[in-house]
Design a protein around this motif. Structure first.
Motif, PDB file in Angstrom:
ATOM      1  N   ASN A   3     -31.810 -22.726  27.952  1.00 17.32           N
ATOM      2  CA  ASN A   3     -32.556 -22.043  29.009  1.00 17.32           C
ATOM      3  C   ASN A   3     -33.027 -20.707  28.451  1.00 17.32           C
ATOM      4  O   ASN A   3     -32.288 -19.727  28.452  1.00 17.32           O
ATOM      5  N   ASN A   4     -34.320 -20.639  27.966  1.00 18.99           N
ATOM      6  CA  ASN A   4     -34.926 -19.423  27.409  1.00 18.99           C
ATOM      7  C   ASN A   4     -34.195 -18.942  26.158  1.00 18.99           C
ATOM      8  O   ASN A   4     -34.129 -17.745  25.900  1.00 18.99           O
ATOM      9  N   TYR A   5     -33.636 -19.881  25.455  1.00 23.46           N
ATOM     10  CA  TYR A   5     -33.043 -19.523  24.178  1.00 23.46           C
ATOM     11  C   TYR A   5     -33.051 -20.757  23.309  1.00 23.46           C
ATOM     12  O   TYR A   5     -33.250 -21.887  23.789  1.00 23.46           O
ATOM     13  N   THR A   6     -32.768 -20.593  22.019  1.00 23.53           N
ATOM     14  CA  THR A   6     -32.681 -21.702  21.067  1.00 23.53           C
ATOM     15  C   THR A   6     -31.380 -21.591  20.305  1.00 23.53           C
ATOM     16  O   THR A   6     -30.785 -20.514  20.218  1.00 23.53           O
ATOM     17  N   THR A  34     -30.374 -17.738  19.878  1.00 18.77           N
ATOM     18  CA  THR A  34     -31.425 -16.708  19.821  1.00 18.77           C
ATOM     19  C   THR A  34     -32.231 -16.738  21.095  1.00 18.77           C
ATOM     20  O   THR A  34     -32.784 -17.797  21.461  1.00 18.77           O
ATOM     21  N   PRO A  35     -32.378 -15.572  21.825  1.00 17.15           N
ATOM     22  CA  PRO A  35     -33.158 -15.567  23.065  1.00 17.15           C
ATOM     23  C   PRO A  35     -34.647 -15.674  22.766  1.00 17.15           C
ATOM     24  O   PRO A  35     -35.114 -15.244  21.712  1.00 17.15           O
ATOM     25  N   ASP A  36     -35.389 -16.221  23.730  1.00 10.65           N
ATOM     26  CA  ASP A  36     -36.841 -16.234  23.602  1.00 10.65           C
ATOM     27  C   ASP A  36     -37.373 -14.803  23.751  1.00 10.65           C
ATOM     28  O   ASP A  36     -36.682 -13.899  24.245  1.00 10.65           O
ATOM     29  N   THR A  37     -38.639 -14.596  23.359  1.00 11.23           N
ATOM     30  CA  THR A  37     -39.274 -13.278  23.464  1.00 11.23           C
ATOM     31  C   THR A  37     -39.270 -12.816  24.915  1.00 11.23           C
ATOM     32  O   THR A  37     -39.631 -13.572  25.833  1.00 11.23           O
TER      33      THR A  37
END
Length: 758
Positions: A3-6, A34-37
């Motif tokens: 959810n908004n991360y990888t 790693t969080p999304d931008t």
């Protein structure tokens, strides 16, 4: 499910039979989240979503920096079971991770702006995109005090937050003489920056209209930037921008004026050469300025611009206009050629030309329009000057054979000649050399006509041959074919008759001298002292003694546009002296008051108290390096003078040596009686005390009625004293001596009486 991360998928290359317990398979593996931008993460928000696979014993989560900080990552560390062994085929171990990434909150900057804006200026702050105005205390856009703003800025980035803008043409309020000043108040000023992003200038070149001109500032924009960090900047931190502007100047129609008037190559009070010359008069000012020109000489003649001559009629130029010319040039000039004829060549002058440029119509003589005073330029004409140094005869006729020591003719006023001894530099030109070194005989010889036959007694001369006319003095030698050598004049003005003389007694050898025959009178020249440089006197501009250095004095009372000046010491100042000083204008002279502390000058001056003034003969300067008389009392008496001119004056200079100051008739040396004390068995120096003699007296000889002369006293090598040697007993002793002046020895002796003391 992410959810908004990888997440990363760690892999490793293993072989069949490798196992964790043996260490051939790593015990742990890291999965990086790693969080999304635009999002941030923290370890506490992540967990295992289902039961762990049998191959995994545990999973732990940790932040790499600070929870929810930009750049923070979450690392999931997976620990394998000790028994796990690599099978023959590839094996995948899946770990289910649940969690969330939250949107990142941008830090907020809060700041204020204020404007110190005098007058009706249109200056205002304009907020940048994204900036919110919270509150303000202002009335209209021209008055701003403590306006409050906030803006959210991405962390670690720079953003335009406000601009200060002026455009005076909006309200036709004028122009600005300079850009405004601004002040940024901040606990961290390094985060703020500013730049002038635009400047507006006037575009018109028309000097006759009321509008902004080229180069005048009519608008500008200053941009302000903030470099945000990671955290918010509250209003309490006190970040503020304050702009202070100058009041706008109203557009006005420029003053039409003459800004300067000058002669090319000649300043005010300059000296013109003594030849015909064409002068270029340059008048500078704004286009359309009008004026007229009047040129007068010291005789009241005015310059006729039609005939280029000076006439008695009061003539001046027609009204002149400074050319309008190109509109891109704001200052222009007119040139006028003035023909000045030589008044007299190779002669000293005391003339001048006065040029008056007077504005006409609405023209002023200052750019601000406060004055209409004319421009006045004075140019001096001193011609070509001479500098003469000579010798004037003494009262009773003694004169130098070479009466002129230096003649320096037709020189440029106030010029500096060369100074060198031609003997030392034979190849140099002596055309402008002022050095002189003269040795000239001093003598007096005159002839007179006998009035009646003479053989003895009183001699009567013919009319015109009396002692007054011929400057005869007692002691003069008389020669004639019928006279023996050595006859002298013993009396003049016998019986109050200027024609009657008495001669020394030679009746036994003088044969008759008839009336009408000529007698020759000569004089042996003596001196009372050696001459000095101060024995020279100026006989021209000031008729005063001229010291080697000019006379200095201090102004004791300030004067404004006055001919009177008070000085500290004026004893040596004489009428006719030229006056120099830092504030002196032109070439004034002392008209009256010489010798006192209150002087009257020849022209108006403005002088501050304490200024040093210099007084001289026409600003000339010369130096007597050496002066002496040799052979006084002999037939070979000579005056020796060495010197040079340092600067010629602005008038003819004549300096003469006054022989009368030190010339006398020859006086034979006389020994003088003296008395001295000396202890028994001791010694004492005794000096000859004779005075009034030509030359230097020396002791010629010593005699004694008692002891031998050599035992009594010895004469020094230079003859200036004798050393008396006292006996061991006795009460007094007498020394008899004579003196010599380098010409003769005294005929009579004198006694030195020595009192012997115990």
């Amino acid at each position: 499910m992410a959810n908004n991360y990888t997440t990363t998928t760690p892999t490793t290359l293993e072989f069949q039979g490798d196992n964790v317990g043996a260490g051939t398979i790593p015990l742990t593996y890291d999965i990086v989240i790693t969080p999304d931008t635009g999002f941030t993460v923290q370890a506490a928000d992540f967990s295992i979503g289902s039961t762990l696979p049998i191959e995994v014993t545990s999973v732990s989560f940790a932040d790499t920096t600070t929870a929810y900080a930009l750049g923070n990552l979450v690392v999931a560390t997976v620990t394998l079971a000790q028994w796990y062994t690599m099978p023959a085929t590839p094996d995948t171990i899946e770990v289910d991770i649940d969690g969330r990434a939250l949107p990142f909150a941008q830090p907020r900057l809060s700041f204020t702006t204020s404007g110190n804006i005098p007058g009706a200026s249109s200056g205002k702050f304009v907020t940048a995109s994204g900036v919110t105005l919270v509150s303000t205390a202002y009335s209209g856009e021209r008055t701003m005090v403590n306006q409050e703003y906030y803006v959210d800025i991405p962390a670690n980035s720079q953003m335009l937050v406000s601009s200060y803008i002026i455009n005076s043409t909006v309200y036709d309020e004028g122009y600005y003489t300079s850009l405004p000043q601004h002040k940024i108040t901040s606990p961290d000023p390094s985060r703020w920056s500013s730049q002038v992003s635009s400047v507006l200038y006037g575009t018109t070149t028309d000097d006759q209209t009321a509008s902004a001109k080229l180069g005048e500032i009519t608008g500008y924009q200053i941009d302000f930037y903030y470099n945000m960090g990671d955290s918010a900047v509250p209003l309490s931190d006190g970040n503020s921008i304050t702009v202070t502007t100058v009041a706008p100047k109203a557009f006005t129609t420029p003053v039409v004026s003459i800004n300067k008037a000058r002669y090319d190559g000649y300043q005010n009070q300059s000296i013109l050469p003594s030849r015909d010359i064409d002068l270029s008069l340059n008048v500078l000012g704004s286009p359309g300025a009008t004026y007229d020109i009047l040129i007068m000489d010291d005789n009241g003649l005015s310059y006729d611009f039609t005939s280029d001559t000076f006439t008695r009629a009061l003539t001046k130029s027609s009204e002149q206009t400074i050319n309008l010319g190109s509109p891109t040039i704001t200052t222009r000039s007119n040139d006028h050629i003035i023909t000045v004829p030589a008044y007299n060549e190779k002669a000293a002058l005391a003339k001048y030309l006065t040029t008056t440029i007077t504005p006409t119509g609405e023209t002023k003589t200052t750019p601000d329009g406060t004055s209409t005073d004319p421009y006045v330029i004075t140019l001096n004409q001193f011609g070509e000057v001479d500098f003469t140094i000579g010798v004037t005869p003494a009262t009773y006729g003694v004169a130098a054979t070479t009466a002129t020591l230096l003649t320096f003719k037709n020189k440029k006023p106030l010029s500096y000649p060369t100074i060198f001894n031609p003997t030392d530099f034979p190849l140099l030109s002596t055309t402008n050399n002022s050095y002189f070194n003269i040795s000239t005989p001093l003598s007096y010889t005159v002839s007179g006509v006998v009035g009646s036959n003479y053989t003895t007694g009183n001699l009567t001369m013919a009319a015109g041959s009396g002692y007054v006319d011929k400057k005869i003095q007692v002691g003069d030698t008389v020669t004639h074919a019928n006279m023996p050598a050595g006859v002298t004049v013993t009396h003049v003005d016998v019986g109050s008759n200027v024609l009657v003389y008495t001669l020394s007694n030679h009746a036994d050898t003088i044969t008759q001298i008839n009336a009408g025959q000529t007698l020759t009178f000569t004089r042996t020249v003596g001196i009372s002292r050696q001459p000095l440089a101060t024995d020279f006197m100026n006989t021209g501009v000031s008729s005063a003694f001229k010291p080697i250095s000019s006379i200095q004095s201090i102004v004791t009372q300030a004067t404004t546009n006055s001919t009177t000046v008070a000085i500290g010491v004026g004893d040596e100042v004489v009428n006719g002296h030229a006056v120099q000083g830092d504030s002196i204008v032109g070439y004034p002279t002392v008209v009256s008051g010489g010798g006192s502390q209150n002087l009257v000058l020849s022209s108006l001056q403005t002088l501050p108290s304490g200024e040093s003034l210099e007084f001289s003969n026409a600003m000339s300067d010369y130096e007597i390096v050496d002066i002496s008389v040799t052979g006084a009392g002999t037939s070979d008496c000579k005056l020796n003078v060495e010197g040079h001119v340092n600067r010629v004056g602005h008038a003819d200079i004549v300096e003469v040596l006054l022989l009368q100051n030190f010339i006398t008739s020859y006086v034979a040396p006389v020994a003088t009686a003296q008395a001295v004390d000396c202890p028994l068995g001791g010694s004492v120096k005794v000096y000859p005390l004779g005075t009034g003699h030509t030359g230097v007296l020396t002791i010629a000889e010593v005699t004694s009625g008692g002891r031998p002369a050599d035992d009594l006293a010895t004469i020094s090598d230079d003859g200036s004293y004798l050393l008396y040697l006292a006996p061991t007993s006795g009460s007094t002793e007498t020394i008899t001596y004579k003196v010599n002046d380098g010409i003769n020895t005294s005929t009579a002796t004198a006694d030195i009486v020595v009192t012997l003391t115990s």
